[in-house]
Design an enzyme around this catalytic site. Structure first.
Site, short mmCIF file in Angstrom:
data_model
loop_
_atom_site.label_atom_id
_atom_site.label_comp_id
_atom_site.label_asym_id
_atom_site.label_seq_id
_atom_site.Cartn_x
_atom_site.Cartn_y
_atom_site.Cartn_z
N HIS A 167 -0.89 -0.12 -10.10
CA HIS A 167 -1.56 -1.05 -9.17
C HIS A 167 -1.98 -2.33 -9.90
O HIS A 167 -3.15 -2.73 -9.86
CB HIS A 167 -2.76 -0.36 -8.51
CG HIS A 167 -3.15 -0.99 -7.19
ND1 HIS A 167 -3.56 -0.26 -6.11
CD2 HIS A 167 -3.18 -2.29 -6.78
CE1 HIS A 167 -3.85 -1.08 -5.10
NE2 HIS A 167 -3.62 -2.32 -5.48
N ARG A 212 0.85 -1.19 0.00
CA ARG A 212 0.00 0.00 0.00
C ARG A 212 0.89 1.24 0.00
O ARG A 212 1.94 1.27 0.64
CB ARG A 212 -0.92 0.02 1.23
CG ARG A 212 -2.11 -0.92 1.11
CD ARG A 212 -3.11 -0.47 0.04
NE ARG A 212 -4.30 -1.30 -0.03
CZ ARG A 212 -4.46 -2.32 -0.87
NH1 ARG A 212 -3.50 -2.65 -1.72
NH2 ARG A 212 -5.60 -2.99 -0.90
C1 GLV Z 1 -5.14 -5.19 -4.04
O1 GLV Z 1 -4.56 -4.19 -3.85
C2 GLV Z 1 -5.74 -5.99 -3.02
O2 GLV Z 1 -5.83 -5.52 -1.88
O3 GLV Z 1 -6.15 -7.12 -3.31
#
Ligand code: GLV
Length: 308
Positions: free
Chosen positions: A272, A224
């Site tokens: 991401h 994160r």
């Molecule tokens: C992706 O970021 C997840 O939390 O699966």
């Protein structure tokens, strides 16, 4: 059985996958303002707004469509006694292992330098370093961190793994606590963060902690974004203390156009994508979990006070 789905960007994919997985259930996609008198038994959701839990007052359990539950536990409307289940791997550990392996080899085999040499039309080979001099430190040893640690260890790199409570992973030097983190930072040529976003991980990697990495350290973040103080990272890359970074996650996504990292040749940015949710495999876990709950048993739920 009534199942309510919410995924703002991928509503159709998730709704039809849940319908296929639960052919006898009444499955709907939640729209803010709708479904007032339609109260579901289960929710399969990703980043719902606060109103979701204000309206849905009969839920027996909530299934998160990803591994990270930060966007759920931060909602004040989430009832404290409502069980929340996250995905426990379902193949994302392999995606993340591939992502980290790519980043690790990129720097270990000097591809960052060769990219630069190519733009300078420079033919300049570098000696290949000993893997034993490239210790990899992995922060977070959940299902994903453990798989990444094992994959990197199989490649022949020394691996140190850090977690809140001490774990055991074959071939990995597992540490915990403040001293363990300090040891990991001082030893790791490559630091891999797979930590969840929680009050205790927020900006854990800052000027003070990142400075502990050896000269030429590299950061890979697949966890994160808010775990990293990005300004501190920028300063350490500029000073040369850190060699480079591969970043998949940011505190605010998408990363804003004006961010200097877009044009920083030491930083690789991905949107991401390190470990997206494989929807079919996710539903296998959710089907099995709901079957257990219906039999009166409890699959492993998240601990809301820890945030994962
Ligand atoms: C992706 O970021 C997840 O939390 O699966």
């Amino acid at each position: 059985m009534k199942i309510l789905v919410y995924n703002r960007k991928n509503s159709e994919v998730w709704t039809s996958a849940v319908r296929n997985a639960f052919p006898d259930a009444d499955v709907r996609h939640w729209v803010e303002g709708d479904c007032h008198d339609w109260l579901a038994d289960y929710a399969v959701i990703w980043q719902p707004p606060a109103a979701f839990f204000q309206q849905q007052t009969q839920l027996k359990a909530v299934f998160n469509q990803g591994v990270g539950v930060d966007s759920l536990v931060s909602l004040e409307s989430l009832p404290a006694d409502l069980p929340v289940f996250k995905l426990r791997g379902v193949g994302m550990e392999e995606y993340m292992s591939d992502y980290v392996t790519y980043g690790l080899l990129h720097f270990y085999r000097d591809f960052d330098l060769y990219r630069q040499h190519q733009s300078d039309k420079q033919w300049q080979p570098h000696r290949i370093a000993q893997k034993s001099d490239w210790t990899v430190g992995i922060l977070g040893l959940g299902v994903i961190g453990k798989a990444v640690a094992e994959a990197v260890s199989h490649l022949g790199f020394p691996v140190i793994g850090w977690s809140r409570s001490e774990k055991t992973v074959q071939g990995v030097n597992c540490v915990s606590g403040k001293e363990g983190l300090d040891h990991l930072l001082r030893e790791s040529r490559v630091l891999v963060s797979l930590l969840p976003s929680t009050p205790s991980t927020h900006k854990l990697l800052n000027q003070e902690t990142l400075t502990k990495l050896p000269e030429g350290g590299v950061l890979i973040n697949g966890g994160r974004g808010d775990v990293i103080d990005i300004e501190a990272l920028q300063v350490l890359l500029k000073s040369g203390h850190m060699r480079g970074a591969m970043l998949d996650v940011f505190e605010k996504e998408p990363l804003e156009d004006s961010h200097p990292f877009w044009n920083n040749s030491k930083v690789m940015i991905t949107p991401h994508i390190a470990a997206p949710t494989p929807v079919a495999q996710a539903l296998e876990q959710i089907v099995a979990d709901i079957a257990l709950i219906e039999q009166g048993e409890m699959p492993p739920a998240i601990d809301k006070s820890l945030g994962y």
